[in-house]
Scaffold this motif. Structure first.
Motif, short mmCIF file in Angstrom:
data_model
loop_
_atom_site.label_atom_id
_atom_site.label_comp_id
_atom_site.label_asym_id
_atom_site.label_seq_id
_atom_site.Cartn_x
_atom_site.Cartn_y
_atom_site.Cartn_z
N PHE A 21 5.40 89.69 -13.00
CA PHE A 21 6.02 90.12 -14.45
C PHE A 21 6.91 91.34 -13.84
CE2 PHE A 21 6.22 93.71 -17.52
CZ PHE A 21 6.29 92.80 -18.47
N MET A 22 6.82 92.19 -12.94
CA MET A 22 7.88 93.23 -12.46
C MET A 22 8.97 92.67 -11.87
SD MET A 22 6.57 95.98 -14.18
CE MET A 22 7.49 97.48 -13.65
N THR A 23 8.52 91.85 -10.99
CA THR A 23 9.75 91.28 -10.18
C THR A 23 10.68 90.38 -11.10
OG1 THR A 23 8.19 91.01 -8.42
CG2 THR A 23 10.08 89.71 -8.10
N LYS A 24 10.06 89.69 -11.95
CA LYS A 24 10.92 88.67 -12.85
C LYS A 24 11.64 89.52 -13.93
CE LYS A 24 10.23 85.30 -16.37
NZ LYS A 24 9.40 84.30 -17.04
N ASN A 25 11.36 90.92 -14.32
CA ASN A 25 12.05 91.74 -14.97
C ASN A 25 12.61 92.91 -14.31
OD1 ASN A 25 11.47 89.99 -17.47
ND2 ASN A 25 9.32 90.51 -16.86
N ARG A 26 13.15 92.84 -13.15
CA ARG A 26 13.57 94.01 -12.38
C ARG A 26 14.71 94.56 -13.26
NH1 ARG A 26 14.69 92.17 -6.72
NH2 ARG A 26 12.95 90.76 -7.27
N SER A 32 9.72 97.05 -19.03
CA SER A 32 8.56 96.59 -18.41
C SER A 32 7.29 97.54 -18.28
CB SER A 32 8.91 95.96 -17.13
OG SER A 32 9.87 94.91 -17.51
N GLN A 33 7.68 98.70 -17.69
CA GLN A 33 6.69 99.65 -17.25
C GLN A 33 6.09 100.37 -18.51
OE1 GLN A 33 5.32 100.05 -14.31
NE2 GLN A 33 3.74 101.24 -15.65
N HIS A 34 6.89 100.31 -19.59
CA HIS A 34 6.32 100.67 -21.05
C HIS A 34 5.51 99.84 -21.39
CE1 HIS A 34 6.15 102.40 -25.02
NE2 HIS A 34 6.46 101.38 -25.38
N LEU A 35 5.54 98.65 -21.31
CA LEU A 35 4.83 97.72 -21.89
C LEU A 35 3.33 97.74 -21.09
CD1 LEU A 35 7.24 94.76 -22.34
CD2 LEU A 35 6.04 96.03 -24.28
N ILE A 36 3.51 97.60 -19.84
CA ILE A 36 2.35 97.79 -18.92
C ILE A 36 1.62 99.27 -19.02
CG2 ILE A 36 1.70 98.19 -16.40
CD1 ILE A 36 2.46 95.28 -16.95
N GLU A 55 -8.73 107.17 -11.11
CA GLU A 55 -7.62 107.03 -10.85
C GLU A 55 -6.72 105.78 -11.67
OE1 GLU A 55 -4.65 106.95 -6.71
OE2 GLU A 55 -6.60 106.90 -6.73
N ILE A 56 -5.41 106.24 -12.03
CA ILE A 56 -4.40 105.08 -12.30
C ILE A 56 -3.58 104.54 -11.37
CG2 ILE A 56 -2.77 104.37 -14.12
CD1 ILE A 56 -5.30 105.41 -15.19
N GLU A 57 -3.86 103.05 -10.97
CA GLU A 57 -3.27 102.62 -9.65
C GLU A 57 -2.19 101.54 -9.73
OE1 GLU A 57 -7.43 103.28 -7.04
OE2 GLU A 57 -7.04 101.25 -7.75
N GLY A 58 -1.20 102.22 -10.56
CA GLY A 58 -0.09 101.05 -10.79
C GLY A 58 -0.27 100.13 -11.95
N ASP A 59 -1.23 99.18 -11.78
CA ASP A 59 -1.70 98.15 -12.68
C ASP A 59 -3.08 97.94 -12.81
OD1 ASP A 59 -2.00 97.19 -10.01
OD2 ASP A 59 -1.67 95.05 -10.55
N ALA A 60 -3.70 99.06 -12.23
CA ALA A 60 -5.11 99.16 -12.69
C ALA A 60 -5.79 100.42 -12.92
CB ALA A 60 -5.78 98.53 -11.13
N VAL A 61 -7.02 100.21 -13.54
CA VAL A 61 -7.65 101.59 -13.88
C VAL A 61 -9.02 101.56 -13.06
CG1 VAL A 61 -8.63 102.95 -15.79
CG2 VAL A 61 -6.90 101.43 -16.38
N PHE A 62 -8.98 102.64 -12.16
CA PHE A 62 -10.15 102.83 -11.18
C PHE A 62 -11.26 103.70 -11.87
CE2 PHE A 62 -11.77 104.73 -7.12
CZ PHE A 62 -12.87 103.70 -6.98
N ALA A 109 10.88 90.87 -20.40
CA ALA A 109 9.87 91.22 -20.36
C ALA A 109 8.91 91.07 -21.56
CB ALA A 109 9.94 93.19 -20.07
N CYS A 110 9.25 91.23 -22.79
CA CYS A 110 8.60 90.78 -23.81
C CYS A 110 8.25 89.55 -23.99
CB CYS A 110 9.30 91.39 -25.17
SG CYS A 110 9.47 93.14 -25.33
N GLY A 111 9.27 88.66 -23.62
CA GLY A 111 9.06 87.30 -23.64
C GLY A 111 8.07 86.72 -22.77
N SER A 112 7.83 87.34 -21.61
CA SER A 112 6.61 87.11 -20.54
C SER A 112 5.49 87.69 -20.43
CB SER A 112 7.38 87.09 -19.22
OG SER A 112 7.76 88.48 -18.86
N LEU A 113 5.23 88.56 -21.69
CA LEU A 113 3.90 89.36 -21.72
C LEU A 113 2.75 88.39 -21.78
CD1 LEU A 113 4.45 92.36 -24.20
CD2 LEU A 113 3.48 92.42 -21.81
#
Length: 250
Positions: A21-26, A32-36, A55-62, A109-113
């Motif tokens: 998702f992030m690569t496609k919408n670089r 993109s990060q706001h949506l994440i 911890e918040i680990e980029g795309d994950a919640v630990f 970004a919105c189109g690939s959510l």
């Protein structure tokens, strides 16, 4: 506070498809990060005692839960944690549905959510808690193992995975919606797992979640199952209608 070793339940809620998702919408990284971030906040809102965010680990919640000394308190805590495993996926799906259904933006970004999914990985073991500056950090082989399990052989984007240790600690029965599997990692060896692929579909159909194989206390799980099924079916109805004037679900 000196480092201390504790018995813990470790949970990671990880967004599948994040890198793609992030690569496609670089070219739209901030959007993109706001949506994440909105999706991660929906998960965090579901975190409640006995679980805590480590911890918040980029795309994950630990997350983790400490085992109390009282057996009665631990039994209650295990029931609460078990319920939350499905709640994380439901909350993520509700927020994803709102973001895709109410947004009039036509950017990539919105189109690939809708390609994003959530996987929840759970392990039970021990961890060393250490206070570094103002942060409490978790260390040890079991924390390494639960993170390693994010890279696995499961052929699904959305699922709940329990290690055998987590299954035994939380009291889940084998069978039902969970299929048995295993993963193997250098230094860590073979790890036996139970995996429920696409739990949202199972909940929406009104099946599986109410069966003894899912829960610890049948009466409690029947109530949770009905609530979850109603929420999930509501998601599907909302997706069909695409009502764009509804307020956020959380």
């Amino acid at each position: 506070m000196p480092p201390v070793e504790k018995k813990v339940i470790l949970v990671i809620a990880d967004i599948s498809g994040y890198t793609r998702f992030m690569t496609k919408n670089r070219m739209e990284l901030i959007h993109s990060q706001h949506l994440i971030g909105e999706l991660l906040k929906a998960i965090i809102r579901e975190v409640d005692i006995p679980l805590q965010v480590a911890e918040i680990e980029g795309d994950a919640v630990f997350m983790y839960a400490l085992r109390p000394n009282s057996q009665a308190k631990w039994q209650k805590a295990k029931e609460q944690i078990s319920n939350k495993l499905v709640s994380f996926i439901l909350a993520f799906s509700r927020k994803l549905d709102y973001l895709t259904g109410s947004n009039t933006c036509h950017c990539g970004a919105c189109g690939s959510l809708e390609q994003l999914k959530l996987k929840v990985v759970v392990h039970a073991g021990e961890a060393v808690l250490d206070k570094i500056a103002n942060f409490t950090t978790l260390h040890g082989l079991d924390t390494i193992l639960v993170h390693s399990l994010l890279k696995n052989s499961v052929d699904a984007a959305q699922y709940i995975m329990l290690t055998k240790a987590a299954q035994q600690e939380l009291g889940f029965q084998t069978g039902g919606p969970f299929g048995e599997g295993s993963e193997e990692y250098p230094d860590l060896g073979k790890v036996e797992t139970l995996v429920w692929t696409d739990p949202l579909e199972g909940i929406a159909s009104g099946e599986k979640i109410t069966k003894p194989a899912y829960g610890i206390l049948d009466k409690t799980k029947r109530k949770i199952g009905l609530m979850a099924a109603t929420m999930a079916l509501g998601l599907k109805l909302k997706k069909t209608g695409r009502f764009r004037n509804l307020p956020p679900g959380d």
